[in-house]
Design a protein around this motif. Structure first.
Motif: not given
Length: 66
Positions: A17-27
């Motif tokens: 996860r990223t700090a803003c809550g997104r999945n790493i695979l979606r960034t």
């Protein structure tokens, strides 16, 4: 839409996860703290900049330099 660098928070593989809550695979772009803090502010994710993870990392850097 411009590409923004997201701050990696925790997890490994599919659970990352990223700090803003997104999945790493979606960034499109994400990086660890050393990569994140050297980037210009306009290239960073606003939500990651205001996250608790950003505050913790900033405090840890301040302790290391003091």
């Amino acid at each position: 839409m411009t590409l923004q660098l997201h701050l990696n928070k925790s997890g490994t593989g599919m659970a990352s996860r990223t700090a803003c809550g997104r999945n790493i695979l979606r960034t499109a772009l994400s990086g660890n703290w050393t990569d994140y803090k050297i980037q210009p502010v306009q290239w960073r994710c606003i939500k990651c900049d205001t996250s608790k993870q950003f505050a913790v990392n900033t405090r840890m850097d301040a302790r290391k330099t003091a």
